[in-house]
Scaffold this motif. Structure first.
Motif, mmCIF file in Angstrom:
data_model
loop_
_atom_site.group_PDB
_atom_site.id
_atom_site.type_symbol
_atom_site.label_atom_id
_atom_site.label_comp_id
_atom_site.label_asym_id
_atom_site.label_seq_id
_atom_site.Cartn_x
_atom_site.Cartn_y
_atom_site.Cartn_z
ATOM 1 N N UNK A 8 0.846 -1.201 0.000
ATOM 2 C CA UNK A 8 0.000 0.000 0.000
ATOM 3 C C UNK A 8 0.879 1.248 0.000
ATOM 4 N N UNK A 9 1.972 1.194 0.747
ATOM 5 C CA UNK A 9 2.875 2.340 0.819
ATOM 6 C C UNK A 9 3.532 2.614 -0.532
ATOM 7 N N UNK A 10 3.938 1.542 -1.224
ATOM 8 C CA UNK A 10 4.547 1.694 -2.546
ATOM 9 C C UNK A 10 3.551 2.316 -3.522
ATOM 10 N N UNK A 11 2.308 1.835 -3.491
ATOM 11 C CA UNK A 11 1.285 2.375 -4.394
ATOM 12 C C UNK A 11 1.085 3.860 -4.110
ATOM 13 N N UNK A 12 1.078 4.229 -2.827
ATOM 14 C CA UNK A 12 0.904 5.639 -2.455
ATOM 15 C C UNK A 12 2.090 6.457 -2.977
ATOM 16 N N UNK A 13 3.287 5.925 -2.824
ATOM 17 C CA UNK A 13 4.479 6.632 -3.324
ATOM 18 C C UNK A 13 4.364 6.888 -4.825
ATOM 19 N N UNK A 14 4.023 5.825 -5.560
ATOM 20 C CA UNK A 14 3.955 5.951 -7.022
ATOM 21 C C UNK A 14 2.848 6.916 -7.432
ATOM 22 N N UNK A 15 1.686 6.786 -6.771
ATOM 23 C CA UNK A 15 0.539 7.609 -7.170
ATOM 24 C C UNK A 15 0.823 9.086 -6.955
ATOM 25 N N UNK A 16 1.632 9.388 -5.924
ATOM 26 C CA UNK A 16 1.846 10.794 -5.591
ATOM 27 C C UNK A 16 3.231 11.283 -5.949
ATOM 28 N N UNK A 17 3.935 10.491 -6.746
ATOM 29 C CA UNK A 17 5.218 10.943 -7.275
ATOM 30 C C UNK A 17 6.299 11.112 -6.229
ATOM 31 N N UNK A 18 6.127 10.446 -5.078
ATOM 32 C CA UNK A 18 7.168 10.549 -4.061
ATOM 33 C C UNK A 18 8.359 9.699 -4.481
ATOM 34 N N UNK A 19 9.548 10.201 -4.176
ATOM 35 C CA UNK A 19 10.744 9.471 -4.566
ATOM 36 C C UNK A 19 11.658 9.373 -3.357
ATOM 37 N N UNK A 20 11.159 8.710 -2.297
ATOM 38 C CA UNK A 20 11.920 8.725 -1.055
ATOM 39 C C UNK A 20 12.707 7.444 -0.792
ATOM 40 N N UNK A 21 12.700 6.527 -1.762
ATOM 41 C CA UNK A 21 13.653 5.419 -1.674
ATOM 42 C C UNK A 21 14.128 5.119 -3.093
ATOM 43 N N UNK A 22 15.042 4.178 -3.215
ATOM 44 C CA UNK A 22 15.641 3.939 -4.529
ATOM 45 C C UNK A 22 14.598 3.493 -5.556
ATOM 46 N N UNK A 23 13.735 2.544 -5.157
ATOM 47 C CA UNK A 23 12.759 2.018 -6.113
ATOM 48 C C UNK A 23 11.809 3.119 -6.593
ATOM 49 N N UNK A 24 11.274 3.910 -5.654
ATOM 50 C CA UNK A 24 10.348 4.983 -6.032
ATOM 51 C C UNK A 24 11.058 6.018 -6.902
ATOM 52 N N UNK A 25 12.337 6.242 -6.634
ATOM 53 C CA UNK A 25 13.098 7.205 -7.434
ATOM 54 C C UNK A 25 13.254 6.686 -8.867
ATOM 55 N N UNK A 26 13.579 5.408 -8.989
ATOM 56 C CA UNK A 26 13.719 4.815 -10.330
ATOM 57 C C UNK A 26 12.402 4.914 -11.083
#
Ligand code: CTP
Length: 398
Positions: free
Chosen positions: A97-115
């Motif tokens: 759920x946290x990953x989906x939230x990161x992706x949906x809101x363009x957060x880039x606070x770890x390596x995967x979300x940044x990539x």
């Protein structure tokens, strides 16, 4: 469609089903894909980076920056851009759920979300979480945002959750996620216009009451989704449904059989394929009362037959591919094939009674003019049936 030679970045996030990502990695490798794995810190609590490293034959990346100069899994500050440019496809399994939230809101606070935020190609998400977290409006809203942006989803399935009970939230099986990745590279219906009728039509008894049926629209929406995923331009004509429609398709709402017939007739002119999934009410009141019938006493309602939309469109189909549905309780094959001939269908999908309405699963047999071409071995998801149908239609010479 082969994944041989494709470059796949597998993102593993922190859920109990992270172990299943190991099997997914093996499927990708077996198919000849080159796979690099990026894990979140939380994922490494469930499976070690070394497992993925050994099987992928690439270093596994976890952190953005080296914190102590010798920690494994960190990359140089610009390497994430290289990693974002490398893949033909990104698959996130499991997606928390946290990953989906990161992706949906363009957060880039770890390596995967940044990539992911620096990546422009196709992404398949395989969410996995507790059922309440999955149903949470915030998660559902994030999923809607992501589907709207073109993320493909291998939805969570119903089954035993780590929480100790059965519900929807379990990550899709590796084979299902693998198939979703495959279809991204196959677009057998690209350039084709697909028309799908969905839901149950309603016929007015009086200004407040209707004759209808129990159709939920799940099967029709699944077909629309599968056709969309196969690259088609999809138009849906939907009568009453009780589930949310898929994204990325055009939807026209109708209510009665007559409205459905006239809308379909108009759309059919431009269509290459018609999937007539709607449960068109076979009967309508012989006449509609102008005022609400008072409840004082019982009465007898006279019903008349509605027009058969599929038979009429089938008769004018020309080169179009037409797929009908049938619900039979006796002489199933014989009746289904008779319907196929009478309504000029290329395929007819026979639903086993009791297995069709409202559920996520279905038991079907699919017939063409020569005989049975497919049969469910056990209840299978409506999405699975839909993909099968789209495959059959895509295989027809045109
Ligand atoms: N159908 C249609 N118009 C109707 C009734 C049905 O287009 N008035 C379509 C359905 O969408 C479905 C197919 O015809 O694709 C078969 O529907 P079904 O109700 O099983 O068939 P019927 O022809 O009504 O036969 P039965 O007597 O078995 O109900």
């Amino acid at each position: 469609m082969s994944l041989a030679g494709k470059k796949i970045l597998l993102g593993v996030t922190g859920g109990i089903s992270a172990y299943k990502a190991v099997f997914l990695l093996r499927l990708f490798k077996k198919a000849g894909a080159d796979v690099k794995v990026v894990m979140t810190e939380a994922a490494t609590e469930f499976v070690t980076a070394l497992t993925f490293e050994s099987l992928s034959e690439h270093p596994v990346h976890v952190r953005m920056f080296e914190d102590d100069g010798k920690s494994a899994g960190a990359i140089s500050p610009v390497e994430h851009i290289d990693l974002a440019k490398w893949p033909d496809l990104v698959v996130i399994a499991p997606a928390t759920a946290n990953t989906l939230a990161n992706f949906a809101h363009g957060r880039a606070d770890d390596l995967l979300a940044t990539i992911v935020s620096a990546y422009e190609g196709p992404i398949v998400l395989a969410p996995a979480m507790n059922d309440v977290m999955w149903e949470n409006p915030a998660t559902q809203e994030n999923m809607r945002i992501l589907s709207d942006r073109g993320f493909r989803v291998a939805p969570p399935e119903r089954g035993d959750l780590a929480c100790g009970y059965e519900a929807t939230g379990r990550m899709a099986e590796p084979e299902t996620i693998f198939a979703a990745a495959q279809t991204l590279f196959a677009s057998p219906l690209r350039g084709k216009k697909v028309l799908v009728s969905v839901g149950g039509t309603e016929e007015d008894i009086d200004p407040v009451r209707v004759v209808s049926n129990r159709s939920s629209g799940k099967m029709g929406f699944a077909v629309a989704e599968a056709a969309r995923d196969a690259g088609a331009d999809v138009t849906v004509v939907a009568a009453r449904t009780s589930v949310a429609p898929p994204h990325g398709v055009r939807i026209t709402r109708v209510r009665t059989g007559d409205e459905m017939a006239s809308t379909l007739r108009r759309e059919f002119k431009n269509a290459d394929v018609l999937f007539m999934v709607a449960a068109v009410s076979d009967f309508k009141p012989a006449s509609t009362l102008a005022q609400k019938k008072k409840s004082g006493e019982g009465w007898t309602l006279e019903l008349a037959k509605t027009d058969d939309i599929l038979a009429a469109l089938g008769a004018e189909k020309g080169k179009r591919v037409v797929v009908g549905f049938a619900l039979e309780t006796e002489d199933e094959e014989q009746n289904a094939r008779a319907k196929l001939a009478r309504k000029h269908c290329d395929f007819v999908v026979l639903n086993k009674p009791g297995d069709a309405f409202g559920l996520d699963t279905n038991v079907v047999a699919i017939y063409d003019a020569k005989g049975r071409v497919y049969e469910s071995k056990a209840p299978e998801s409506k999405r699975e049936v839909a993909r099968r149908l789209v495959e059959l239609v895509s295989g027809l010479p045109r």
